[in-house]
Design an enzyme around this catalytic site. Structure first.
Site, PDB file in Angstrom:
ATOM      1  N   ALA A 239      79.764   9.284  43.907  1.00 15.40           N
ATOM      2  CA  ALA A 239      79.330   8.873  45.243  1.00 15.40           C
ATOM      3  C   ALA A 239      79.510   7.373  45.466  1.00 15.40           C
ATOM      4  CB  ALA A 239      77.878   9.274  45.449  1.00 15.40           C
ATOM      5  N   HIS A 240      79.138   6.937  46.679  1.00 13.37           N
ATOM      6  CA  HIS A 240      79.364   5.549  47.070  1.00 13.37           C
ATOM      7  C   HIS A 240      78.588   4.561  46.200  1.00 13.37           C
ATOM      8  CE1 HIS A 240      76.008   6.324  50.275  1.00 13.37           C
ATOM      9  NE2 HIS A 240      75.485   6.058  49.105  1.00 13.37           N
ATOM     10  N   ASN A 241      79.243   3.439  45.926  1.00 16.05           N
ATOM     11  CA  ASN A 241      78.660   2.317  45.179  1.00 16.05           C
ATOM     12  C   ASN A 241      78.293   2.654  43.734  1.00 16.05           C
ATOM     13  OD1 ASN A 241      77.746   1.699  48.270  1.00 16.05           O
ATOM     14  ND2 ASN A 241      78.201  -0.188  47.152  1.00 16.05           N
ATOM     15  N   SER A 259      75.007   4.688  44.131  1.00 14.75           N
ATOM     16  CA  SER A 259      74.511   3.424  43.569  1.00 14.75           C
ATOM     17  C   SER A 259      74.024   3.517  42.129  1.00 14.75           C
ATOM     18  CB  SER A 259      73.392   2.842  44.447  1.00 14.75           C
ATOM     19  OG  SER A 259      73.889   2.567  45.742  1.00 14.75           O
TER      20      SER A 259
END
Length: 347
Positions: A239-241, A259
């Site tokens: 997923a993102h980051n 994250s």
């Protein structure tokens, strides 16, 4: 290409037991061996096949002691599994690579294409894309504007690299993988969910392999990172980051939520799930279907985890013993309750 047992032993640092001039020209599993093939035996449960195989040469560990006659020529090495992997890499590197740009590919005039590349039919390469030397792009792959692909990387059919993303040198992107789709970011409102723009990128460093239909999401801001040497199986989600540390490996259907930071040399078994905003230390090993939901259990690293929610492996084993005993314990509890009731009624 033909190799003799002596040449194989020289490359792998092994010794020959049998005819050193026995030649091979292909690879085969030991249980499916054919004449002229090279096989290997690393797992003792396959030993029975070494006495039956028709393969001409078999790689074995130095300490292997056959219980009866072996017809194949043996090459004894320190680690048969590692040696056959290196031999297969050598074999693949000697295969002639395709070079050239198919007339049916679309390449924006502003894109920069390196030397000795192959770009197949119906590939789409956007504006200001930079492609390094020796890159192979199979049919129907798409590379968005401003993206960069390093030298020696291979991109299989229907893989997509979104705009601005960066892929390093000598990577492999398998069919259908998606690099840089939007992260799953939405803000709840009275009327539904407002999309949070995902304006970051994905950075994939050198020598990374990403499996078929795996997705690496772009960051909300900054970059999602897949560090050097990472290997990701099919059908995984990053997923993102997220940051995936160097040389970490992920098996199929694993997912990492937004994250989270994964350390170096970690191992994720099949269907492992890691919640968002967590830190996983170096050399943390997750068993299949393990679920990390919080806490500091994985932060220190150098630990083996199992189960959902995650537990130290030894603790999980103990708990499983208890779980298996539950049916009998329930019977005993019901019997005790019955006896207590009987005693009450006698008073």
């Amino acid at each position: 290409m033909v190799f003799t047992a002596q040449q194989i032993a020289g490359f792998a640092g092994g010794t020959v037991e049998g005819d050193p001039q026995t030649s091979v020209s292909t690879f085969a599993k030991i249980e499916e061996g054919v004449e002229g093939a090279l096989s290997f035996l690393a797992n003792p449960q396959y030993e029975q096949y070494i006495y039956e195989t028709k393969s001409s040469v078999v790689l074995v560990n130095q300490d292997f002691q056959p219980s009866r006659e072996v017809k194949a020529t043996l090459v004894r090495v320190a680690n048969a599994y590692e040696s056959v992997a290196k031999l297969m890499q050598l074999y693949q590197s000697m295969q002639q690579k395709r070079v050239g740009i198919d007339s049916l590919a679309f390449i924006h005039p502003s894109a920069k294409i390196g030397k000795d590349c192959y770009i197949g039919p119906f590939v789409a390469i956007g504006e200001n894309v930079e492609i390094g030397d020796g890159v192979v792009i199979h049919p129907h792959a798409t590379i968005g504007r401003n993206a960069k692909v390093g030298a020696g990387t291979e991109i299989y059919s229907n893989a997509v690299i979104y705009h601005d993303c960066i892929v390093g040198n000598n990577c492999v992107l398998h069919a259908g993988c998606v690099i840089g789709a939007d992260g799953f970011g939405f803000a709840p409102t009275a009327d539904g969910y407002d999309k949070i723009p995902q304006i970051g990128i994905v950075t994939i460093e050198d020598n990374v392999e990403i499996g078929a239909n795996t997705c690496i999401d772009r960051s909300t801001m900054g970059s999602t990172y897949v560090r050097k040497g990472v290997k990701i199986d099919n059908l995984c989600q990053v997923a993102h980051n997220v940051e995936v540390g160097k040389h970490t490996v992920m098996s199929a259907q694993s997912g990492i939520a937004g994250s989270s930071k994964i350390g170096e040399w970690c191992m994720l078994g099949g269907q492992v799930g890691i919640s968002g905003h967590l830190v996983v230390g170096d050399q943390t090993h997750f068993g299949a279907k393990c679920g990390l939901t919080g806490g500091n259990i994985a932060r220190r690293g150098h630990v083996q985890l199992m189960g959902y929610p995650s537990q130290i492996h030894k603790d999980w084993q103990k708990s499983q013993v208890g779980v298996r005993q539950l049916p009998e314990l329930m019977k005993e509890l019901q019997q005790l309750k019955k006896e207590v009731e009987e005693l009450k009624n006698k008073k």
